[in-house]
Scaffold this motif. Structure first.
Motif, mmCIF file in Angstrom:
data_model
loop_
_atom_site.group_PDB
_atom_site.id
_atom_site.type_symbol
_atom_site.label_atom_id
_atom_site.label_comp_id
_atom_site.label_asym_id
_atom_site.label_seq_id
_atom_site.Cartn_x
_atom_site.Cartn_y
_atom_site.Cartn_z
ATOM 1 N N SER A 18 -1.329 0.351 2.132
ATOM 2 C CA SER A 18 -1.151 -1.093 1.826
ATOM 3 C C SER A 18 -1.569 -1.530 0.566
ATOM 4 O O SER A 18 -2.808 -1.312 0.269
ATOM 5 C CB SER A 18 -0.809 -2.043 2.824
ATOM 6 N N GLY A 21 -5.185 -4.653 1.569
ATOM 7 C CA GLY A 21 -6.003 -4.125 2.736
ATOM 8 C C GLY A 21 -6.099 -5.439 3.590
ATOM 9 O O GLY A 21 -5.693 -6.554 3.388
ATOM 10 N N PRO A 22 -6.592 -5.029 4.765
ATOM 11 C CA PRO A 22 -6.743 -5.872 5.983
ATOM 12 C C PRO A 22 -7.591 -7.352 5.294
ATOM 13 O O PRO A 22 -7.207 -8.307 5.708
ATOM 14 C CB PRO A 22 -7.552 -5.393 6.945
ATOM 15 N N THR A 26 -5.942 -10.965 4.805
ATOM 16 C CA THR A 26 -6.886 -12.076 5.806
ATOM 17 C C THR A 26 -7.002 -13.130 4.737
ATOM 18 O O THR A 26 -6.822 -14.346 4.970
ATOM 19 C CB THR A 26 -7.781 -11.586 6.376
ATOM 20 N N HIS A 144 4.975 -2.686 6.153
ATOM 21 C CA HIS A 144 4.101 -3.553 5.602
ATOM 22 C C HIS A 144 4.374 -4.940 5.399
ATOM 23 O O HIS A 144 3.618 -6.107 5.849
ATOM 24 C CB HIS A 144 3.368 -2.916 4.486
ATOM 25 N N ALA A 148 3.281 -8.303 7.389
ATOM 26 C CA ALA A 148 2.519 -9.447 6.973
ATOM 27 C C ALA A 148 3.157 -10.751 7.100
ATOM 28 O O ALA A 148 2.663 -12.046 7.245
ATOM 29 C CB ALA A 148 2.538 -9.020 5.388
ATOM 30 N N TRP A 151 2.621 -11.895 10.511
ATOM 31 C CA TRP A 151 1.208 -12.855 10.676
ATOM 32 C C TRP A 151 1.140 -13.969 9.832
ATOM 33 O O TRP A 151 0.044 -14.770 10.179
ATOM 34 C CB TRP A 151 0.020 -11.505 9.835
#
Length: 475
Positions: A18, A21-22, A26, A144, A148, A151
């Motif tokens: 992706s 990235g995480p 975040t 992805h 997202a 989230w």
């Protein structure tokens, strides 16, 4: 009927890395988390703010509503500015302003200073939040992007559910004698950490074609919201003077002028704040109705629950926050599985959420009527847990399901409109539901009867939203 509502299977994309990235994702999601946290964390601190700054109940409603009005009015403007000047740049500017204004709110010596700072803080949040969805849409594709988006809903919902618990802990702990001021100060270290991460990790993106900002539309929207929310907030404590009725009567012509301006701007090839063509999409119309039903009642409930539990029920701020812990747990559990369930059930997940939510709020009303004022976090745990499950099943998938049925070219505008309605309705809930509650609480109903009436009203609205949600079908 459930089969009709299931979304088409999403083909698995190539297992490439992706672009976000995480840690970068975040960091970006803090743009959704912090503004929502700031909206809800102060609810449990309102009695303390009122006592310390000698604020009336109407002024306390404005502490919530003024932030939401500024945020709702400028969300689409913030999105347009990000398209033209760079989304990372606007994200950083908004996050910086939000962090600084959090410090100013914490240091406010009077209610007037606090209200002014809340308005500017809402404007800063409006520069930050639109860049989250816009960056996700421009940088991610396929699975992805879907994850997202889910989230994004989790971040906002978790902030709403956890905000009042954290607020209760901070007010009760009274760290260094800060009291309610800690609910604003907590944003400062988090904001600084997010700023450092965003500078290093977030890529810059812009729209292929930047549009001119519709400042006239933004001004008309702000005027309409102020004409509506200010008298609803201040009318009851002031005894409904003549200006409140004049202001409410002016809402209709103000909204009509706003609508006329939007139609003319779009016909002239300009970029209106709220494009009528986007509102003609069935998914957007249904999504807006659902957003109004959910966020108005949710924002209103959070406001009145804090007042009732710390009023006649005699709970401390910590106990009031702990009463919301089961709701937060229910919400977070559904949030964990929400992205997967959304891909499987689509709008059917929201239908289930309305029904579960109705059960939770009706149980809360019954428990309140039976036990009031001898309620406690433990006695309220079951209805709050069920309501939390329902809240998560509605809120987490709402934006993703609606935008999944909007053409990609209009997804950015659609997200801006949905976010605007979210913030508008949260403020509207604090004003309308809060005013109704405060009016009833001063009668023989008392605070317990008034809280039960609010819970029963939310139950009825949840059931009314169910047939409307059936109209959300996959294309």
């Amino acid at each position: 009927m459930t089969d009709q509502l299931q979304t088409a299977p999403v083909p698995a994309p190539p297992r490439d890395a992706s672009p976000l990235g995480p840690v970068a994702l975040t960091t970006l999601l803090f743009g959704a988390f912090l503004p929502m946290l700031s909206f809800f964390i102060i609810n449990v601190a309102l009695p303390a703010i009122g006592g310390d700054l000698h604020a009336s109940s109407g002024e306390l409603q404005l502490v919530v509503g003024s932030y939401g009005i500024a945020n709702a009015t400028l969300l689409v403007v913030g999105g347009r500015l990000g398209d033209g000047f760079g989304r990372k740049r606007l994200f950083l500017a908004g996050l910086t302003g939000f962090t600084v204004l959090s410090l100013i709110c914490a240091l406010a010596p009077t209610i007037g200073v606090l209200l002014a700072a809340r308005v500017v803080q809402g404007a800063a949040a409006a520069a930050m939040t639109p860049q989250v969805l816009a960056s996700i849409s421009s940088l991610l594709t396929g699975e992805h992007r879907a994850r997202a988006m889910a989230w994004f809903g989790v971040a906002g919902g978790a902030a709403a559910a956890l905000g009042q618990i954290l607020g209760g802990v901070l007010v009760e702990a009274d760290v260094f004698g800060l009291g309610w001021r800690a609910v604003f100060l907590v944003n400062v270290p988090v904001g600084l950490l997010a700023l450092g991460a965003a500078l290093r990790l977030l890529p810059e993106t812009r729209a292929d074609q930047a549009h001119q900002v519709d400042l006239v539309g933004a001004g008309l929207l702000a005027l309409t919201l102020v004409l509506l929310l200010l008298p609803l907030t201040e009318g009851r404590p002031l005894g409904w003077p003549l200006w409140t009725w004049i202001s409410l009567a002016a809402v209709i012509p103000s909204a009509a002028v706003l609508g006329l301006h939007q139609h003319r701007a779009e016909r002239a090839g300009q970029a209106p704040l709220i494009p009528p063509t986007v509102l003609r999409l069935r998914a957007m119309r249904v999504g807006l109705l659902l957003a109004v039903g959910f966020f108005t009642t949710f924002g209103g409930f959070m406001f009145v629950f804090a007042l009732a539990t710390q009023g006649e029920a005699g709970m401390s701020p910590l106990e009031g926050g702990l009463s919301l812990l089961p709701m937060a747990v229910g919400f977070l559990v559904t949030s964990i599985y929400g992205p997967r369930l959304q891909l499987r059930y689509g709008a059917g997940l929201i239908v289930r959420g309305w029904l579960v939510q109705a059960v939770g709020y009706s149980l809360l009303a019954v428990v309140t009527l039976m036990l009031w004022p001898d309620v406690s976090p433990l006695r309220l745990a079951l209805p709050m847990l069920v309501a939390g499950f329902g809240n998560g099943l509605v809120m987490v998938p709402l934006i993703g399901v609606v935008l999944g049925q909007v053409p990609p070219a209009q997804a950015g505008l659609g997200s801006g409109i949905l976010l605007t309605s979210q913030q508008t309705c949260l403020s509207l809930g604090a004003a309308t539901v809060g005013t109704a509650y405060l009016s009833l609480a001063g009668t023989s109903w008392g605070q317990g009867g008034s809280l039960a009436a609010v819970a029963f009203a939310i139950t009825a609205i949840s059931l009314l939203m169910t047939p409307i949600t059936w109209r959300l079908r996959s294309r």
